[in-house]
Design a protein around this motif. Structure first.
Motif, PDB file in Angstrom:
ATOM      1  N   GLN A  35      16.622 -30.013-108.549  1.00  0.00           N
ATOM      2  CA  GLN A  35      16.294 -31.442-108.426  1.00  0.00           C
ATOM      3  C   GLN A  35      17.562 -32.281-108.514  1.00  0.00           C
ATOM      4  O   GLN A  35      17.753 -33.211-107.732  1.00  0.00           O
ATOM      5  CB  GLN A  35      15.301 -31.861-109.511  1.00  0.00           C
ATOM      6  CG  GLN A  35      13.904 -31.361-109.286  1.00  0.00           C
ATOM      7  CD  GLN A  35      12.956 -31.744-110.410  1.00  0.00           C
ATOM      8  OE1 GLN A  35      13.365 -32.164-111.484  1.00  0.00           O
ATOM      9  NE2 GLN A  35      11.671 -31.581-110.157  1.00  0.00           N
ATOM     10  N   LYS A  36      18.439 -31.975-109.452  1.00  0.00           N
ATOM     11  CA  LYS A  36      19.698 -32.721-109.607  1.00  0.00           C
ATOM     12  C   LYS A  36      20.582 -32.541-108.368  1.00  0.00           C
ATOM     13  O   LYS A  36      21.160 -33.506-107.862  1.00  0.00           O
ATOM     14  CB  LYS A  36      20.432 -32.248-110.871  1.00  0.00           C
ATOM     15  CG  LYS A  36      21.745 -32.922-111.101  1.00  0.00           C
ATOM     16  CD  LYS A  36      21.588 -34.390-111.399  1.00  0.00           C
ATOM     17  CE  LYS A  36      22.935 -35.006-111.725  1.00  0.00           C
ATOM     18  NZ  LYS A  36      22.901 -36.449-111.767  1.00  0.00           N
ATOM     19  N   ILE A  37      20.675 -31.300-107.867  1.00  0.00           N
ATOM     20  CA  ILE A  37      21.465 -31.038-106.657  1.00  0.00           C
ATOM     21  C   ILE A  37      20.912 -31.857-105.496  1.00  0.00           C
ATOM     22  O   ILE A  37      21.665 -32.511-104.772  1.00  0.00           O
ATOM     23  CB  ILE A  37      21.466 -29.531-106.324  1.00  0.00           C
ATOM     24  CG1 ILE A  37      22.299 -28.760-107.354  1.00  0.00           C
ATOM     25  CG2 ILE A  37      21.980 -29.281-104.905  1.00  0.00           C
ATOM     26  CD1 ILE A  37      22.132 -27.257-107.299  1.00  0.00           C
ATOM     27  N   ASN A  38      19.591 -31.837-105.310  1.00  0.00           N
ATOM     28  CA  ASN A  38      18.981 -32.598-104.214  1.00  0.00           C
ATOM     29  C   ASN A  38      19.193 -34.094-104.373  1.00  0.00           C
ATOM     30  O   ASN A  38      19.406 -34.799-103.385  1.00  0.00           O
ATOM     31  CB  ASN A  38      17.499 -32.259-104.074  1.00  0.00           C
ATOM     32  CG  ASN A  38      17.279 -31.008-103.256  1.00  0.00           C
ATOM     33  OD1 ASN A  38      17.906 -30.805-102.224  1.00  0.00           O
ATOM     34  ND2 ASN A  38      16.392 -30.150-103.714  1.00  0.00           N
ATOM     35  N   GLU A  39      19.152 -34.602-105.590  1.00  0.00           N
ATOM     36  CA  GLU A  39      19.430 -36.032-105.822  1.00  0.00           C
ATOM     37  C   GLU A  39      20.844 -36.379-105.375  1.00  0.00           C
ATOM     38  O   GLU A  39      21.065 -37.413-104.729  1.00  0.00           O
ATOM     39  CB  GLU A  39      19.250 -36.379-107.300  1.00  0.00           C
ATOM     40  CG  GLU A  39      17.811 -36.384-107.766  1.00  0.00           C
ATOM     41  CD  GLU A  39      17.685 -36.525-109.277  1.00  0.00           C
ATOM     42  OE1 GLU A  39      18.684 -36.876-109.959  1.00  0.00           O
ATOM     43  OE2 GLU A  39      16.576 -36.275-109.784  1.00  0.00           O
TER      44      GLU A  39
END
Length: 130
Positions: free
Chosen positions: A59-63
């Motif tokens: 999720q953090k990578i995609n953000e």
């Protein structure tokens, strides 16, 4: 390959066809079917290449990718999907025009890695997923 995103369509081919010979056919096909297109069509879950979104690291990578990389790729008729994240190795796949662009395999991939090193994990490595 045909890639739809917001208000454009990207068509790529493997190089075996002559663009001049197929361009008119592609345009005609799109225009003949454009008014019947449902922009709210549903994509089957099995076709999505992304890993489960409940992983907080992904999720953090995609953000980060949504904010820094994807807008530029999407403006050029492509996109990027996170396929795997194992340890510190991130596997990605390009879509649309980015899948056949020579700079995606080198320059863009290195830029993604550098941004993720700065904003996520200094030890991350980014590669094309196989």
């Amino acid at each position: 390959e045909v890639y739809f995103f917001d208000n454009y369509i990207t068509v790529t081919q493997d190089g075996n066809a002559d663009w001049d010979a197929i361009e008119e056919q592609i345009q005609r096909l799109i225009l003949d079917h454009a008014e019947n297109h449902d922009p709210d069509f549903k994509v089957e879950e099995a076709q999505k290449p992304a890993p489960p979104s409940n992983d907080p690291e992904i999720q953090k990578i995609n953000e980060i990718l949504d904010r820094t990389i994807r807008p530029a790729l999407q403006m050029d008729g492509g996109d990027l999907h996170v396929v795997t994240y194992d340890g510190s190795v991130l596997g990605v796949n390009y879509q649309g025009a980015c899948g056949s662009c020579p700079s995606s395999a080198a320059g863009t991939l290195k830029a993604i890695e550098n941004i993720l090193k700065d904003e996520f994990n200094p030890g991350i490595t980014v590669e094309i997923a196989t």
